[in-house]
Enzyme design. Structure first.
Site, PDB file in Angstrom:
ATOM      1  CB  CYS A 161      -0.911  -0.002   1.228  1.00 34.70           C
ATOM      2  SG  CYS A 161      -2.105   1.368   1.244  1.00 34.70           S
TER       3      CYS A 161
ATOM      4  CG  ASP B 108      -0.733   3.849   5.393  1.00 37.39           C
ATOM      5  OD1 ASP B 108       0.176   4.364   6.090  1.00 37.39           O
ATOM      6  OD2 ASP B 108      -1.912   3.784   5.778  1.00 37.39           O
TER       7      ASP B 108
ATOM      8  NE  ARG C 222      -0.691   4.335   8.890  1.00 36.13           N
ATOM      9  CZ  ARG C 222      -1.925   3.967   9.239  1.00 36.13           C
ATOM     10  NH1 ARG C 222      -2.296   4.031  10.503  1.00 36.13           N
ATOM     11  NH2 ARG C 222      -2.775   3.536   8.324  1.00 36.13           N
TER      12      ARG C 222
ATOM     13  CG  HIS D  43      -1.600  -1.355   5.783  1.00 39.88           C
ATOM     14  ND1 HIS D  43      -2.129  -0.383   6.601  1.00 39.88           N
ATOM     15  CD2 HIS D  43      -1.778  -0.903   4.519  1.00 39.88           C
ATOM     16  CE1 HIS D  43      -2.582   0.617   5.867  1.00 39.88           C
ATOM     17  NE2 HIS D  43      -2.384   0.324   4.587  1.00 39.88           N
TER      18      HIS D  43
ATOM     19  CB  CYS E 221      -5.777  -0.538   4.639  1.00 38.97           C
ATOM     20  SG  CYS E 221      -5.474   0.038   2.959  1.00 38.97           S
TER      21      CYS E 221
HETATM   22 CO    CO Z   1      -3.463   1.097   3.010  1.00 31.41          CO
END
Ligand code: CO
Length: 209
Positions: free
Chosen positions: A42, A44, A46, A98, A101
């Site tokens: 992803c 993202d 993090r 993850h 999400c």
């Molecule tokens: Co995500």
């Protein structure tokens, strides 16, 4: 306010530290890209591939998009997979989802988020397709976690269905497609399944003859 100068300064310091620890590090990287892993994860912030795996630059080929989707008409993702399999000859493709999400959360809501609605509709479709796995008593978190896991398996299958992956397996190339999931709460990865390392992993209809 964060200035780009601060980031450039960070980079300068990092490059100097890397050079101090290993004076030939960057020189080695200029000569070759010998990676064993393709990470599809992803976008993202993090969930950064190298840091989570404890790997330095030069170790992992990376493709990231919102909710780690592998869609066969996505030329970007499919080109990355084909290059990694055919040219770099990676031994592992690592599909990583993850928990927590935002893409998964958005997919089970009816609110419109604009252009991304179309991108995330494939997760909505997946949710509807597996609705029997989501009994009424589930909490929202359980529902999201379950859908996140189902999405990882689905996208892993999509990788296995790709022509270049089927060709690699047909030709005896060592290639395993891994399904991992990451917890932003504790920083740990876990494996969801180990089922995908040859053509038999998927329905015969996807095989290449
Ligand atoms: Co995500």
């Amino acid at each position: 306010m964060i200035l780009i100068d601060d980031l450039l300064e960070n980079n300068k310091r990092w490059a100097e530290e890397m050079h101090e620890k290993d004076p030939s590090f960057f020189l080695r990287l200029t000569n070759q890209e010998a990676v064993k892993y393709l990470w599809i994860g992803c976008s993202d912030s993090r969930v950064p591939a190298n840091e989570l795996l404890g790997l330095l630059p030069g170790s992992v080929f990376v493709h990231r998009n919102i909710a780690n989707l592998v869609i066969h008409t996505d030329l970007n993702c499919m080109s990355v997979i084909e290059y990694a399999v055919k040219i770099l000859k990676v031994e592992h493709i690592i599909l990583t989802g993850h928990y927590d999400c935002g893409g998964i959360k958005a997919a089970i809501e009816t609110q419109s988020f604009g252009l991304i609605d179309g991108w995330l509709r494939t997760i909505k479709d997946l949710y509807i397709q597996h609705i029997d796995k989501f009994p009424c008593g589930m909490t929202k978190k359980q529902r999201l976690d379950k859908l996140t896991e189902l999405n990882v398996i689905e996208q892993t299958k999509n990788i296995c269905h790709a022509t270049c992956v089927q060709e690699a397996w047909k030709n005896g190339q060592a290639l395993t497609v891994n399904s991992l999931i990451y917890s932003v709460e504790n920083g740990q990865l876990k494996q969801l399944t180990t089922d995908f390392n040859n053509s038999d992993s998927v329905n015969d209809l996807y095989h290449i003859t």
